[in-house]
Motif scaffolding. Structure first.
Motif, short mmCIF file in Angstrom:
data_model
loop_
_atom_site.label_atom_id
_atom_site.label_comp_id
_atom_site.label_asym_id
_atom_site.label_seq_id
_atom_site.Cartn_x
_atom_site.Cartn_y
_atom_site.Cartn_z
N GLU A 93 -6.68 -1.73 2.24
CA GLU A 93 -6.01 -2.78 3.03
C GLU A 93 -5.04 -2.22 4.06
OE1 GLU A 93 -4.38 -5.20 -0.11
OE2 GLU A 93 -6.17 -6.46 -0.21
N LEU A 94 -4.46 -1.08 3.75
CA LEU A 94 -3.49 -0.49 4.69
C LEU A 94 -4.20 0.01 5.95
CD1 LEU A 94 -0.47 0.38 5.14
CD2 LEU A 94 -1.22 2.65 4.43
N THR A 95 -5.23 0.84 5.78
CA THR A 95 -5.91 1.38 6.97
C THR A 95 -6.66 0.28 7.73
OG1 THR A 95 -7.81 2.07 5.65
CG2 THR A 95 -6.11 3.72 6.05
N LEU A 96 -7.10 -0.74 6.99
CA LEU A 96 -7.76 -1.88 7.64
C LEU A 96 -6.78 -2.60 8.57
CD1 LEU A 96 -10.28 -3.80 7.81
CD2 LEU A 96 -9.23 -5.11 5.97
N THR A 97 -5.58 -2.85 8.06
CA THR A 97 -4.56 -3.54 8.85
C THR A 97 -4.14 -2.70 10.05
OG1 THR A 97 -3.79 -4.50 6.79
CG2 THR A 97 -2.35 -4.75 8.70
N ILE A 98 -3.88 -1.41 9.80
CA ILE A 98 -3.45 -0.53 10.89
C ILE A 98 -4.56 -0.44 11.94
CG2 ILE A 98 -2.88 1.86 11.49
CD1 ILE A 98 -1.43 2.05 8.78
N GLY A 99 -5.79 -0.26 11.48
CA GLY A 99 -6.93 -0.17 12.40
C GLY A 99 -7.06 -1.42 13.24
N ALA A 120 7.09 -6.19 -2.53
CA ALA A 120 6.48 -6.97 -3.62
C ALA A 120 5.38 -6.17 -4.33
CB ALA A 120 5.92 -8.28 -3.07
N LYS A 121 5.23 -4.90 -3.95
CA LYS A 121 4.20 -4.00 -4.50
C LYS A 121 2.78 -4.55 -4.25
CE LYS A 121 6.92 -1.69 -8.05
NZ LYS A 121 8.16 -2.48 -8.17
N ARG A 122 2.60 -5.16 -3.08
CA ARG A 122 1.27 -5.66 -2.73
C ARG A 122 0.71 -4.95 -1.50
NH1 ARG A 122 2.42 -11.93 -2.66
NH2 ARG A 122 0.45 -11.98 -1.56
N LEU A 123 1.38 -3.89 -1.08
CA LEU A 123 0.87 -3.04 -0.01
C LEU A 123 1.44 -1.66 -0.28
CD1 LEU A 123 -0.73 -3.03 2.72
CD2 LEU A 123 1.45 -3.32 3.87
N ASN A 124 0.55 -0.67 -0.28
CA ASN A 124 0.99 0.67 -0.66
C ASN A 124 0.90 1.63 0.52
OD1 ASN A 124 1.57 3.04 -1.91
ND2 ASN A 124 -0.26 3.08 -3.22
N PRO A 125 2.06 2.09 1.04
CA PRO A 125 2.04 3.01 2.19
C PRO A 125 1.26 4.29 1.87
CG PRO A 125 4.29 2.30 1.69
CD PRO A 125 3.43 1.81 0.57
N MET A 126 1.17 4.65 0.59
CA MET A 126 0.46 5.88 0.23
C MET A 126 -1.07 5.77 0.39
SD MET A 126 3.08 7.52 -0.31
CE MET A 126 2.77 9.12 -1.03
N GLU A 127 -1.55 4.55 0.59
CA GLU A 127 -3.00 4.36 0.77
C GLU A 127 -3.50 5.11 2.01
OE1 GLU A 127 -5.49 1.36 -0.20
OE2 GLU A 127 -4.79 1.95 -2.17
N ILE A 128 -2.58 5.47 2.87
CA ILE A 128 -2.94 6.22 4.08
C ILE A 128 -3.60 7.53 3.70
CG2 ILE A 128 -0.74 7.50 4.46
CD1 ILE A 128 -2.23 5.60 7.32
N PHE A 129 -3.26 8.06 2.52
CA PHE A 129 -3.81 9.34 2.07
C PHE A 129 -5.11 9.18 1.29
CE2 PHE A 129 0.85 10.06 2.33
CZ PHE A 129 0.84 10.91 3.43
#
Lengths: 207, 299
Positions: A135-141, A168-177
């Motif tokens: 979800e993180l890279t999808l949003t950034i993309g 709220a622990k519903r988005l994880n910045p570490m997903e970038i890795f």
């Protein structure tokens, strides 16, 4: 004109209905439409469609190939399935709209820069990469699709929402890795490639 | 109550630190109280969701869903597949229907699966968690573990699209399904039956690609909930939840509204009514905190 598009034009000549029946998901149901217009009146984004599904079906039968495949309309589908459950002839309208959009996309005729076309492509490529959506890279993309400046602008505008989700622990910045993934990624990729190969051959996307 | 077992398909949004991770937290708490055992389908993958069609086409989408079926058949034979996400459930049900009806697609799908060393026999049964609750547990069974009825709380039951169409819950109408209201009443809460946007589309994935058009939809959904007298929205769908909760602040900016309505999952309501904590109910995952429910947890 792409080769796949050229081949399709030559093969089906003036019979666009036949082409749709052969190459578009659930396209063989198009001829069942009786032009009642319930689909047009049931669509939540109805006012934003240049051509309602009812019109699209008639345009297909009238051979308006260029107009249909380059239309912005099918891309307005939110997949709410209102049209399907209300259609008195039980046409799988949602599926046909998805199918037409995909066919137009594959032939290179879909409108360039159409936001749902771009987001849908981004979404599929994102999920195929790891077998699960990141979800993180999808949003950034998605935010950065129109370049870095536009991305930063959208990112800043949505900053509060993003931080709220992280908190709220519903988005994880570490997903970038990397993030979540299927374990048998090799098998998953081989399967998707095989499915794509069979479909491309069947629908004339490859020479 | 005999223990019921299912092959569980949580879906991408329910993963740890994903947008619906609090849905999963509350589903786990709820199932524990109901003596329902969920076993994750080993190595499951994404269903393709509703916008996967643009690039994904037909067969690749069928294949990725069938991969989950094949894994469930192999590792959890005889168990129904249960999804909590509307899109996962819909993608799986559609795939099953298409493969059941078209032998050519079944053949091609298995050709693709073979590349991953898998095979789908065609035996799975796909269900939504709400179906499990209503059909296998029943309203009496849902009521049994209630220790803290949700007395005095008013909920608008927002079902949305994909839990409702095209398959829906057996015995319910597409235009006015009543099960969510009934679940709320079963838990001791008050269902706002006059709420008139219960099956309105929130824009789905187009909340990303067409934000203005989608936020207009969401505005109607929230506004009507206020008009009905509700304090909170309750939904069975993770994308409905995210869209209707996350974009309220954006809508306030654009339209000058003062929306601040918590949006909960049915499973959070159940966990609270069953005596669960704020954490067990995933209430700490709300962007708009549900203070009235948190209060019940603290009682």
């Amino acid at each position: 004109m792409t080769t796949a598009n050229q081949n399709a034009v030559e093969r089906y000549r003036n019979n666009f209905l036949k082409e749709v029946e052969a190459n578009v998901e659930e396209g063989d149901m198009v001829k069942m439409c009786m032009q009642c217009g319930v689909c047009a009146g049931s669509c939540p984004l109805g006012p934003h469609w240049e051509h309602s599904p009812q019109k699209i079906f008639m345009m297909i039968r009238a051979g308006k190939r260029e107009e249909v495949l380059s239309s912005d309309s099918m891309w307005m589908c939110t997949s709410c399935y209102n049209c399907i459950v209300r259609c008195p002839r039980q046409l799988p309208i949602t599926h046909i709209m998805h199918g037409l959009a995909n066919y137009a996309h594959r032939l290179g005729l879909a409108p360039k820069g159409q936001p749902t076309r771009e987001f849908g492509t981004l979404f599929w490529n994102n999920l195929v990469k790891k077998g699960r959506v990141n979800e993180l890279t999808l949003t950034i993309g998605h935010y950065f699709k129109d370049g870095i400046a536009a991305g930063i602008k959208t990112g800043l505008a949505m900053q509060a929402v993003g931080l709220g989700m992280v908190k709220a622990k519903r988005l994880n910045p570490m997903e970038i890795f990397g993030g979540h993934a299927v374990k048998d990624l090799k098998g998953f990729h081989a399967m998707v490639a095989k499915a794509q190969e069979i479909e491309a051959k069947k629908k004339g996307f490859t020479a | 109550m005999a223990k019921k077992e299912y092959a569980f398909y949580p879906g991408c949004s329910s993963q740890l630190k994903a947008s619906a991770s609090n849905y999963l937290t509350s589903v786990n708490s709820m199932c524990e109280k109901l003596d329902v055992k969920l076993t994750e389908i080993p190595d499951w993958n994404c269903c393709g969701a509703s916008v996967g069609y643009a690039e994904g086409g037909e067969l690749p989408r069928l294949a990725i869903n069938a991969r989950n079926f094949a894994l469930a058949e192999t590792h959890l034979p005889g168990q129904d597949i249960v999804a909590t996400c509307a899109a996962c459930w819909l993608g799986s049900r559609e795939t099953k229907e298409r493969l059941d009806h078209t032998s050519q697609l079944m053949k091609e799908t298995n050709e693709a699966l073979a590349a991953a060393g898998l095979n789908y026999k065609g035996d799975v049964n796909i269900r939504h968690m709400v179906e499990v609750l209503i059909e296998d547990i029943g309203y009496d069974g849902i009521k049994k573990p209630v220790v803290k009825p949700l007395e005095g709380l008013k909920f608008a039951g927002y079902i949305g699209c994909q839990t409702n169409r095209p398959f829906g819950i057996a015995g319910e109408s597409f235009e006015n399904p009543k099960y969510l209201d009934q679940m709320v009443e079963t838990l001791g809460g008050e269902a706002m039956t006059s709420y008139d946007q219960k099956v309105t589309c929130c824009g789905g994935a187009l909340a990303f690609s067409e934000p203005e058009k989608s936020q207009k939809q969401i505005k109607d959904i929230i506004e009507s909930a206020y008009d009905s007298g509700a304090q909170m929205l309750v939904t069975p769908c993770p994308l409905c939840q995210a869209n209707t909760e996350v974009y309220q602040s954006e809508i306030n900016k654009k339209y000058g509204t003062k929306f601040n309505m918590p949006v909960l999952y049915y499973s959070q309501l159940m966990t609270v009514a069953y005596g669960g904590s704020i954490k067990e109910a995933g209430l700490d995952g709300q962007l708009i905190r549900a203070e009235a429910l948190e209060k019940i947890c603290g009682k």
